[in-house]
Each structure stands twice: as C-alpha cells, then as structure tokens.
Design a protein around this motif. Sequence first.
Motif, mmCIF file in Angstrom:
data_model
loop_
_atom_site.group_PDB
_atom_site.id
_atom_site.type_symbol
_atom_site.label_atom_id
_atom_site.label_comp_id
_atom_site.label_asym_id
_atom_site.label_seq_id
_atom_site.Cartn_x
_atom_site.Cartn_y
_atom_site.Cartn_z
ATOM 1 N N LEU A 1 76.670 -27.102 -30.080
ATOM 2 C CA LEU A 1 75.702 -28.101 -30.515
ATOM 3 C C LEU A 1 74.632 -28.333 -29.453
ATOM 4 C CD1 LEU A 1 74.996 -29.922 -32.845
ATOM 5 C CD2 LEU A 1 76.480 -31.678 -31.879
ATOM 6 N N ASP A 2 75.030 -28.305 -28.172
ATOM 7 C CA ASP A 2 74.052 -28.506 -27.101
ATOM 8 C C ASP A 2 73.001 -27.390 -27.102
ATOM 9 O OD1 ASP A 2 76.020 -26.658 -26.304
ATOM 10 O OD2 ASP A 2 75.762 -27.130 -24.179
ATOM 11 N N GLY A 3 73.442 -26.159 -27.341
ATOM 12 C CA GLY A 3 72.504 -25.041 -27.404
ATOM 13 C C GLY A 3 71.559 -25.156 -28.589
ATOM 14 N N PHE A 4 72.094 -25.577 -29.733
ATOM 15 C CA PHE A 4 71.265 -25.740 -30.929
ATOM 16 C C PHE A 4 70.216 -26.831 -30.705
ATOM 17 C CE2 PHE A 4 70.609 -27.882 -35.087
ATOM 18 C CZ PHE A 4 69.909 -26.863 -35.713
ATOM 19 N N LYS A 5 70.630 -27.955 -30.120
ATOM 20 C CA LYS A 5 69.676 -29.044 -29.855
ATOM 21 C C LYS A 5 68.596 -28.593 -28.881
ATOM 22 C CE LYS A 5 72.737 -32.915 -30.905
ATOM 23 N NZ LYS A 5 73.521 -34.039 -30.369
ATOM 24 N N ALA A 6 68.984 -27.817 -27.860
ATOM 25 C CA ALA A 6 67.990 -27.314 -26.899
ATOM 26 C C ALA A 6 66.987 -26.388 -27.589
ATOM 27 C CB ALA A 6 68.696 -26.581 -25.758
ATOM 28 N N LYS A 7 67.478 -25.557 -28.510
ATOM 29 C CA LYS A 7 66.583 -24.642 -29.229
ATOM 30 C C LYS A 7 65.624 -25.405 -30.141
ATOM 31 C CE LYS A 7 70.051 -21.004 -29.367
ATOM 32 N NZ LYS A 7 71.027 -20.316 -30.222
ATOM 33 N N THR A 8 66.141 -26.387 -30.882
ATOM 34 C CA THR A 8 65.258 -27.133 -31.793
ATOM 35 C C THR A 8 64.224 -27.941 -31.011
ATOM 36 O OG1 THR A 8 66.892 -28.920 -31.969
ATOM 37 C CG2 THR A 8 66.917 -27.251 -33.701
ATOM 38 N N THR A 9 64.642 -28.514 -29.889
ATOM 39 C CA THR A 9 63.703 -29.272 -29.047
ATOM 40 C C THR A 9 62.639 -28.336 -28.467
ATOM 41 O OG1 THR A 9 65.411 -30.880 -28.485
ATOM 42 C CG2 THR A 9 63.507 -30.772 -27.019
ATOM 43 N N ALA A 10 63.082 -27.168 -27.995
ATOM 44 C CA ALA A 10 62.126 -26.211 -27.428
ATOM 45 C C ALA A 10 61.141 -25.730 -28.493
ATOM 46 C CB ALA A 10 62.874 -25.029 -26.819
ATOM 47 N N GLU A 11 61.626 -25.505 -29.720
ATOM 48 C CA GLU A 11 60.722 -25.083 -30.796
ATOM 49 C C GLU A 11 59.681 -26.167 -31.078
ATOM 50 O OE1 GLU A 11 60.752 -23.478 -35.402
ATOM 51 O OE2 GLU A 11 62.276 -24.900 -34.761
ATOM 52 N N LYS A 12 60.113 -27.430 -31.132
ATOM 53 C CA LYS A 12 59.166 -28.535 -31.366
ATOM 54 C C LYS A 12 58.134 -28.605 -30.249
ATOM 55 C CE LYS A 12 62.427 -31.321 -33.991
ATOM 56 N NZ LYS A 12 63.390 -32.407 -33.946
ATOM 57 N N ASN A 13 58.597 -28.440 -29.013
ATOM 58 C CA ASN A 13 57.686 -28.484 -27.867
ATOM 59 C C ASN A 13 56.677 -27.335 -27.904
ATOM 60 O OD1 ASN A 13 58.914 -30.801 -26.907
ATOM 61 N ND2 ASN A 13 60.231 -29.695 -25.471
ATOM 62 N N LEU A 14 57.135 -26.166 -28.319
ATOM 63 C CA LEU A 14 56.225 -25.027 -28.441
ATOM 64 C C LEU A 14 55.121 -25.323 -29.458
ATOM 65 C CD1 LEU A 14 58.752 -22.036 -28.492
ATOM 66 C CD2 LEU A 14 56.955 -22.400 -26.796
ATOM 67 N N ARG A 15 55.505 -25.914 -30.559
ATOM 68 C CA ARG A 15 54.531 -26.222 -31.615
ATOM 69 C C ARG A 15 53.563 -27.328 -31.174
ATOM 70 N NH1 ARG A 15 55.907 -23.835 -36.602
ATOM 71 N NH2 ARG A 15 58.000 -22.959 -36.654
ATOM 72 N N LYS A 16 54.095 -28.367 -30.516
ATOM 73 C CA LYS A 16 53.257 -29.491 -30.076
ATOM 74 C C LYS A 16 52.271 -29.082 -28.984
ATOM 75 C CE LYS A 16 56.445 -33.341 -30.869
ATOM 76 N NZ LYS A 16 57.279 -34.344 -30.193
ATOM 77 N N SER A 17 52.740 -28.247 -28.071
ATOM 78 C CA SER A 17 51.918 -27.896 -26.905
ATOM 79 C C SER A 17 50.806 -26.904 -27.220
ATOM 80 C CB SER A 17 52.813 -27.306 -25.808
ATOM 81 O OG SER A 17 53.302 -26.036 -26.205
ATOM 82 N N GLY A 18 50.876 -26.268 -28.389
ATOM 83 C CA GLY A 18 49.885 -25.251 -28.726
ATOM 84 C C GLY A 18 50.304 -23.866 -28.268
ATOM 85 N N GLU A 19 51.420 -23.788 -27.562
ATOM 86 C CA GLU A 19 51.920 -22.495 -27.078
ATOM 87 C C GLU A 19 52.363 -21.609 -28.258
ATOM 88 O OE1 GLU A 19 55.243 -20.911 -23.900
ATOM 89 O OE2 GLU A 19 54.644 -23.011 -23.776
ATOM 90 N N TRP A 20 52.770 -22.227 -29.357
ATOM 91 C CA TRP A 20 53.243 -21.514 -30.549
ATOM 92 C C TRP A 20 52.181 -20.532 -31.056
ATOM 93 C CZ3 TRP A 20 57.860 -21.008 -32.791
ATOM 94 C CH2 TRP A 20 57.929 -20.517 -34.088
ATOM 95 N N GLU A 21 50.929 -20.998 -31.098
ATOM 96 C CA GLU A 21 49.846 -20.144 -31.602
ATOM 97 C C GLU A 21 49.544 -18.982 -30.664
ATOM 98 O OE1 GLU A 21 49.572 -23.589 -31.596
ATOM 99 O OE2 GLU A 21 50.072 -23.650 -33.729
ATOM 100 N N LYS A 22 49.867 -19.114 -29.394
ATOM 101 C CA LYS A 22 49.595 -18.064 -28.409
ATOM 102 C C LYS A 22 50.690 -16.988 -28.413
ATOM 103 C CE LYS A 22 47.308 -21.384 -25.415
ATOM 104 N NZ LYS A 22 47.443 -22.179 -24.207
ATOM 105 N N MET A 23 51.819 -17.318 -29.025
ATOM 106 C CA MET A 23 52.935 -16.370 -29.057
ATOM 107 C C MET A 23 52.669 -15.287 -30.093
ATOM 108 S SD MET A 23 56.039 -19.161 -28.849
ATOM 109 C CE MET A 23 57.210 -18.091 -29.627
ATOM 110 N N GLY A 24 53.292 -14.121 -29.871
ATOM 111 C CA GLY A 24 53.179 -13.031 -30.834
ATOM 112 C C GLY A 24 54.050 -13.302 -32.057
#
Length: 197
Positions: free
Chosen positions: A57-80
């Motif tokens: 569960l800790d790994g899943f929460k870290a992944k979902t949080t990291a995905e949200k942060n990627l989307r919020k920060s604008g880094e998501w659009e820079k990814m391939g």
Amino acid sequence: MQFQNRFLPLAHAEAKVIICEPLRFYQNVSTSKELRDASNQAEVLQRDFDVKESMRLDGFKAKTTAEKNLRKSGEWEKMGDEQRRLVEKMVLDGKRAGLALPEKECEVLMKLKRELSQACLDFNVGMTSSVFRRYANREGSDASFYSHAAVWGPVPGYELPSGKHHYPLMAMVANLAKPTPERSALMRHDDVTTFFQ
C-alpha cells in the motif's frame, strides 16, 4: 524528476525480478530430486514475494502521489509517450491489485491471493505427477519409452477489460526414446490421448 526518482527505478527492479522465472523450469525437467525440490521451494518464495510486493500500500500511495505531482508540475507534458504509459500502467496495476480498496479489504485480498498462489502451485505439481502416473499405469504402456517429462503453465489465464478470455498456456516437455528401425520417436495417438485427456 518524479519519473526518474520514483517510476524508473521501480521499472528496473521489476525487470530484475523477472530473471527469477527460469528457476521454476528445473522443478519440471531436472532428473535430480534435490534440484526439483529446491526449484519448487524457490517458486514458493517467489510467489510469496510477488503477492507481498503487489499488495504494498505504501508503494501504491507513493506512485499515485508522484503521478499527481507530475501532472500538477507540468512535468507530465514534457515526458515521452512511453514514460507516461509506464506511469499509468504502474498506477493501474495497483488499482487492479485492489490497493485502492479500504485497508481491511486489502488485507483480506492479500490472504486470498496467497491461498490462490499456493493452490496454483499445488495444482501444477499435482498435474505433472498425475499425467505421468496415468501413463505409467495404463495397460500395455511402455513406461520406459519416456525417460523423463514435465508439465507446467508458463502463461496464466486472464481476462481483458473487454471481457475476452485468454486461457492458460500449458507446456509439456518429454524425452522420447531414440528412433529405431522398428519404431519412430514420435508419440502414438493413444499416448497423446493419455497425456492430454
């Protein structure tokens, strides 16, 4: 940076764990009882690890949080595209594993996954031995014709979201006797029906 620090190391770790898969092969083909037993124990440990790892569960929460942060920060659009698919797949795998469920339900699910894993292992061991007992006990069988054989399931069955079923793939490896002028090394029809009934 979230991708480099969170998702990429996990993807590399998953690729390394897959290397353990060949350990299962020996329980099905080795003539050494010690090696077959060690291979079987390695599979027990690997299956238990897989269940525990898939239910972190800790790994899943870290992944979902990291995905949200990627989307919020604008880094998501820079990814391939491939990087975005990897992130989405890792989060989706956690949801499919039941990690988005309440914690108590996750614990029940983990217990059921362990039981299912053990049942699958028991089935594979039983399947291998029963096929060859059936053949050896068949009236008029030439048990010496096959010096060693194994059956195992390299690809488990699954269902796609569309509802289409992919059935499990089973493999059988057998050492056939060398051909002689009187008899080929091919299986006879009654051998095939015995093995695959």
